[in-house]
Design an enzyme around this catalytic site. Sequence first.
Site, PDB file in Angstrom:
ATOM      1  N   THR A   1      28.548  -7.797-104.855  1.00 14.22           N
ATOM      2  CA  THR A   1      29.489  -8.767-105.442  1.00 14.22           C
ATOM      3  C   THR A   1      28.766  -9.918-106.138  1.00 14.22           C
ATOM      4  OG1 THR A   1      29.519 -10.132-103.465  1.00 14.22           O
ATOM      5  CG2 THR A   1      31.128  -8.330-103.553  1.00 14.22           C
TER       6      THR A   1
ATOM      7  N   ARG B   1      22.264 -13.591-102.155  1.00 10.92           N
ATOM      8  CA  ARG B   1      23.336 -13.026-102.981  1.00 10.92           C
ATOM      9  C   ARG B   1      23.683 -11.638-102.479  1.00 10.92           C
ATOM     10  NH1 ARG B   1      22.709 -13.044-109.380  1.00 10.92           N
ATOM     11  NH2 ARG B   1      21.288 -11.333-108.936  1.00 10.92           N
TER      12      ARG B   1
ATOM     13  N   ASP C   1      11.309 -11.921-104.106  1.00  7.83           N
ATOM     14  CA  ASP C   1      10.421 -10.786-103.834  1.00  7.83           C
ATOM     15  C   ASP C   1       9.041 -11.010-104.445  1.00  7.83           C
ATOM     16  OD1 ASP C   1      12.251  -9.431-102.367  1.00  7.83           O
ATOM     17  OD2 ASP C   1      12.842  -8.022-103.941  1.00  7.83           O
TER      18      ASP C   1
ATOM     19  N   ASP D   1      13.043 -10.331-109.546  1.00  9.62           N
ATOM     20  CA  ASP D   1      13.528 -11.012-108.335  1.00  9.62           C
ATOM     21  C   ASP D   1      12.494 -12.042-107.883  1.00  9.62           C
ATOM     22  OD1 ASP D   1      13.948 -11.596-105.499  1.00  9.62           O
ATOM     23  OD2 ASP D   1      15.528 -10.082-105.632  1.00  9.62           O
TER      24      ASP D   1
HETATM   25  C1  PRP Z   1      18.037 -15.594-106.046  1.00 17.47           C
HETATM   26  C2  PRP Z   1      17.537 -16.907-106.613  1.00 17.47           C
HETATM   27  C3  PRP Z   1      18.758 -17.775-106.519  1.00 17.47           C
HETATM   28  C4  PRP Z   1      19.883 -16.803-106.777  1.00 17.47           C
HETATM   29  C5  PRP Z   1      20.374 -16.974-108.181  1.00 17.47           C
HETATM   30  O1  PRP Z   1      18.044 -15.617-104.674  1.00 17.47           O
HETATM   31  O2  PRP Z   1      16.420 -17.432-105.953  1.00 17.47           O
HETATM   32  O3  PRP Z   1      18.919 -18.420-105.283  1.00 17.47           O
HETATM   33  O4  PRP Z   1      19.336 -15.493-106.604  1.00 17.47           O
HETATM   34  O5  PRP Z   1      21.455 -16.161-108.417  1.00 17.47           O
HETATM   35  P1  PRP Z   1      22.920 -16.726-108.709  1.00 17.47           P
HETATM   36  O6  PRP Z   1      22.760 -17.848-109.681  1.00 17.47           O
HETATM   37  O7  PRP Z   1      23.636 -15.543-109.304  1.00 17.47           O
HETATM   38  O8  PRP Z   1      23.527 -17.149-107.415  1.00 17.47           O
HETATM   39  P2  PRP Z   1      18.449 -14.345-103.758  1.00 17.47           P
HETATM   40  O9  PRP Z   1      19.890 -14.413-103.418  1.00 17.47           O
HETATM   41  O10 PRP Z   1      17.965 -13.093-104.419  1.00 17.47           O
HETATM   42  O11 PRP Z   1      17.678 -14.636-102.418  1.00 17.47           O
HETATM   43  P3  PRP Z   1      16.104 -14.728-102.138  1.00 17.47           P
HETATM   44  O12 PRP Z   1      15.603 -15.994-102.775  1.00 17.47           O
HETATM   45  O13 PRP Z   1      16.035 -14.768-100.649  1.00 17.47           O
HETATM   46  O14 PRP Z   1      15.437 -13.504-102.731  1.00 17.47           O
HETATM   47  N1  URA Z   2      17.842 -13.893-108.813  1.00 18.65           N
HETATM   48  C1  URA Z   2      16.580 -13.573-109.185  1.00 18.65           C
HETATM   49  O1  URA Z   2      15.632 -13.697-108.404  1.00 18.65           O
HETATM   50  N2  URA Z   2      16.403 -13.107-110.427  1.00 18.65           N
HETATM   51  C2  URA Z   2      17.402 -12.952-111.311  1.00 18.65           C
HETATM   52  O2  URA Z   2      17.162 -12.532-112.460  1.00 18.65           O
HETATM   53  C3  URA Z   2      18.719 -13.288-110.898  1.00 18.65           C
HETATM   54  C4  URA Z   2      18.897 -13.768-109.637  1.00 18.65           C
END
Ligand code: PRP
Ligand code: URA
Length: 287
Positions: A186, A182, A281, A278
Amino acid sequence: KVKINGFVFTDEAEAEQAKKEAHGIHYVEERADMHHPETVLEIYNKMVKQELFETAVGFTYLKELQEYLIQNPSINNSDILPISVTHPLIRHKITLLRKEDTSTNEFRKLVEEIAMLMGYEALSDLETQDITVKTPIEESVQPVISGKKLAVVPILRAGLGMVNGILALVPSARVGHIGLYRDPKTHEPHEYYCKLPDPIDQRQIVVVDPMLATGGSAIAAVDFIKKHGGQKIKFMSIIAAPEGVDALMKAHPDIQLYVGCLDRELNENAYICPGLGDAGDRIFGTK
Ligand code: PRP
Ligand code: URA
């Protein structure tokens, strides 16, 4: 002593509860006439509201109704809600997951265990095929899972944490990957890697991602899978925000969505509240 559906209850409160559930299920079985779609929708909503699906029979039945509604888009299926897998063990483990002092190691284990418990429910309609086995007594035809027909597709990174939980149930499942992140400003998803088992059109696909926030990543992942021919899609997320559920069900009303817990809302940074922070993370120990 009260006897309900073959079970004997000595505790009055428990008997009352069982009676209510038995009545609900009875009501549902009696009235769910698939020739009257409005009735199906009405019963579906009644079951979701009363949380009758918490019993095994109720859960299976709710899934059948949901499938029926999904396959009949002429019924107003914008009312379709996600199936909450509300087993106390799942609730307990999600609570531990939320705690900010849960270590990376523990967090990872919990995500895997929750995925397995949710998978157990979500895969209750998995296809089986008959094989002949020889017991010490005789030859017999018995069902086994057609495991090669299942594909687990994690959304990277955090979805990776759920894969082993599903593979513990169906070791021969294939695994695809969808890499999305993400944008921090944005909140739009950006694709960086995608690889799916080929062909995918006949497989039952289970997309896994612990977090469903705005729904942007989930929608992009399902778009991608459909573009490559995927048809039978289930989506499993451990924690979801109402905004994400709404967006995903509007964009893809033909998928089955399973959530471990539906949280309150998104904050101004599109994080789920109360959420768990997160997920990526916390699984991988990054910041
Ligand atoms: C997080 C999570 C989802 C997304 C959800 O991933 O694991 O994939 O955000 O958010 P959304 O519904 O608003 O799209 P992130 O983009 O943080 O990537 P990561 O798993 O690599 O940390
Ligand atoms: N992605 C995450 O990992 N946590 C949140 O709360 C939203 C998006």
